[in-house]
Motif scaffolding. Sequence first.
Motif, mmCIF file in Angstrom:
data_model
loop_
_atom_site.group_PDB
_atom_site.id
_atom_site.type_symbol
_atom_site.label_atom_id
_atom_site.label_comp_id
_atom_site.label_asym_id
_atom_site.label_seq_id
_atom_site.Cartn_x
_atom_site.Cartn_y
_atom_site.Cartn_z
ATOM 1 N N VAL A 1 -17.763 38.092 0.855
ATOM 2 C CA VAL A 1 -18.894 36.918 1.235
ATOM 3 C C VAL A 1 -20.116 37.630 1.961
ATOM 4 O O VAL A 1 -21.064 37.254 1.615
ATOM 5 C CB VAL A 1 -18.299 35.909 2.323
ATOM 6 N N GLU A 2 -19.601 38.473 2.640
ATOM 7 C CA GLU A 2 -20.875 39.367 3.241
ATOM 8 C C GLU A 2 -21.884 40.080 2.198
ATOM 9 O O GLU A 2 -23.041 40.034 2.449
ATOM 10 C CB GLU A 2 -20.605 40.477 4.218
ATOM 11 N N GLU A 3 -21.094 40.602 1.336
ATOM 12 C CA GLU A 3 -21.944 41.576 -0.087
ATOM 13 C C GLU A 3 -22.717 40.317 -0.650
ATOM 14 O O GLU A 3 -23.853 40.763 -1.223
ATOM 15 C CB GLU A 3 -21.033 42.180 -0.649
ATOM 16 N N GLU A 4 -22.171 39.259 -0.950
ATOM 17 C CA GLU A 4 -22.731 38.162 -1.654
ATOM 18 C C GLU A 4 -24.015 37.721 -1.071
ATOM 19 O O GLU A 4 -25.158 37.493 -1.705
ATOM 20 C CB GLU A 4 -21.711 37.043 -1.927
ATOM 21 N N MET A 5 -23.945 37.252 0.407
ATOM 22 C CA MET A 5 -24.998 36.852 1.137
ATOM 23 C C MET A 5 -26.002 37.890 1.128
ATOM 24 O O MET A 5 -27.468 37.542 1.199
ATOM 25 C CB MET A 5 -24.562 36.748 2.615
ATOM 26 N N LEU B 1 -28.938 45.388 -7.207
ATOM 27 C CA LEU B 1 -28.235 44.366 -6.351
ATOM 28 C C LEU B 1 -27.386 45.203 -5.015
ATOM 29 O O LEU B 1 -26.484 45.959 -5.475
ATOM 30 C CB LEU B 1 -27.348 43.521 -7.096
ATOM 31 N N PRO B 2 -27.774 45.093 -3.879
ATOM 32 C CA PRO B 2 -27.324 45.667 -2.807
ATOM 33 C C PRO B 2 -25.484 45.622 -2.867
ATOM 34 O O PRO B 2 -25.110 44.337 -3.134
ATOM 35 C CB PRO B 2 -27.477 45.237 -1.637
ATOM 36 N N LYS B 3 -24.899 46.653 -2.711
ATOM 37 C CA LYS B 3 -23.295 46.652 -2.468
ATOM 38 C C LYS B 3 -22.555 46.741 -3.855
ATOM 39 O O LYS B 3 -21.317 46.201 -3.922
ATOM 40 C CB LYS B 3 -22.920 45.457 -1.743
ATOM 41 N N GLY C 1 -17.322 37.033 -10.173
ATOM 42 C CA GLY C 1 -17.127 38.145 -11.352
ATOM 43 C C GLY C 1 -17.504 39.531 -10.832
ATOM 44 O O GLY C 1 -17.197 40.563 -11.516
ATOM 45 N N LEU C 2 -18.526 39.573 -10.126
ATOM 46 C CA LEU C 2 -18.851 40.634 -9.453
ATOM 47 C C LEU C 2 -18.008 41.467 -8.650
ATOM 48 O O LEU C 2 -18.047 42.615 -8.151
ATOM 49 C CB LEU C 2 -20.400 40.925 -8.817
ATOM 50 N N PHE D 1 -35.844 32.535 -13.543
ATOM 51 C CA PHE D 1 -34.598 32.911 -14.366
ATOM 52 C C PHE D 1 -33.934 34.240 -13.761
ATOM 53 O O PHE D 1 -34.684 35.195 -13.433
ATOM 54 C CB PHE D 1 -34.870 33.239 -15.879
ATOM 55 N N ILE D 2 -32.543 34.234 -13.506
ATOM 56 C CA ILE D 2 -31.977 35.352 -12.662
ATOM 57 C C ILE D 2 -30.856 35.637 -13.557
ATOM 58 O O ILE D 2 -30.176 34.847 -13.909
ATOM 59 C CB ILE D 2 -31.616 35.155 -11.194
ATOM 60 N N THR D 3 -30.666 36.867 -13.768
ATOM 61 C CA THR D 3 -29.461 37.393 -14.402
ATOM 62 C C THR D 3 -29.331 38.904 -13.758
ATOM 63 O O THR D 3 -29.856 39.411 -13.352
ATOM 64 C CB THR D 3 -29.482 37.384 -15.924
ATOM 65 N N THR D 4 -28.139 39.459 -14.285
ATOM 66 C CA THR D 4 -27.642 40.682 -13.884
ATOM 67 C C THR D 4 -27.205 41.642 -14.995
ATOM 68 O O THR D 4 -26.901 41.066 -16.233
ATOM 69 C CB THR D 4 -26.589 40.877 -12.813
ATOM 70 N N SER D 5 -27.354 42.960 -14.789
ATOM 71 C CA SER D 5 -26.765 43.794 -15.921
ATOM 72 C C SER D 5 -26.227 44.853 -15.374
ATOM 73 O O SER D 5 -26.503 45.379 -14.212
ATOM 74 C CB SER D 5 -27.878 44.323 -16.920
ATOM 75 N N THR D 6 -25.318 45.697 -16.051
ATOM 76 C CA THR D 6 -24.664 46.801 -15.867
ATOM 77 C C THR D 6 -24.642 47.950 -16.733
ATOM 78 O O THR D 6 -24.862 47.466 -17.857
ATOM 79 C CB THR D 6 -23.052 46.444 -15.488
#
Length: 142
Positions: A121-125, A22-24, A116-117, A44-49
Amino acid sequence: MSIPQTERIEPSFKPLELSFPLPKALHTTVHVQVTLLDKCTTVFITTSTPGDSTGSVKPLGSFVYAMPDRTSPKATISTTIYTTPASIEYTTRVAKILARRTSKPIYVGCSIDPNGLGLTVEEEMEGLTQIVNVIAEKIGQN
């Protein structure tokens, strides 16, 4: 009168599974599963760290159905099937954009919470744009 013989055909589909950074969002990986069906698409979309425990259970997030509006090509109609307050807005946005770009009904399940990340707003977009572009490219709709 005889009944015509029909051949039973089992559905056959193999979901596309994608992973990309995920960028940024430092060390955050997006995981996407896309299932293409004749009349609709399921995503289906999710993230991991790196700190996520392999045995931990992640929340499923929100689930939204969206479809293109036949009377207005630039509009979409969406219905929330299941809601989680942290991810509903993001899920709805992704579903509407993909329904408009693919011109097909789409189901989107997403557990991404942009707040939560800790993204601006710019990074989210930028992340949303990348997610939608990668999915649309794999589906074949640019």
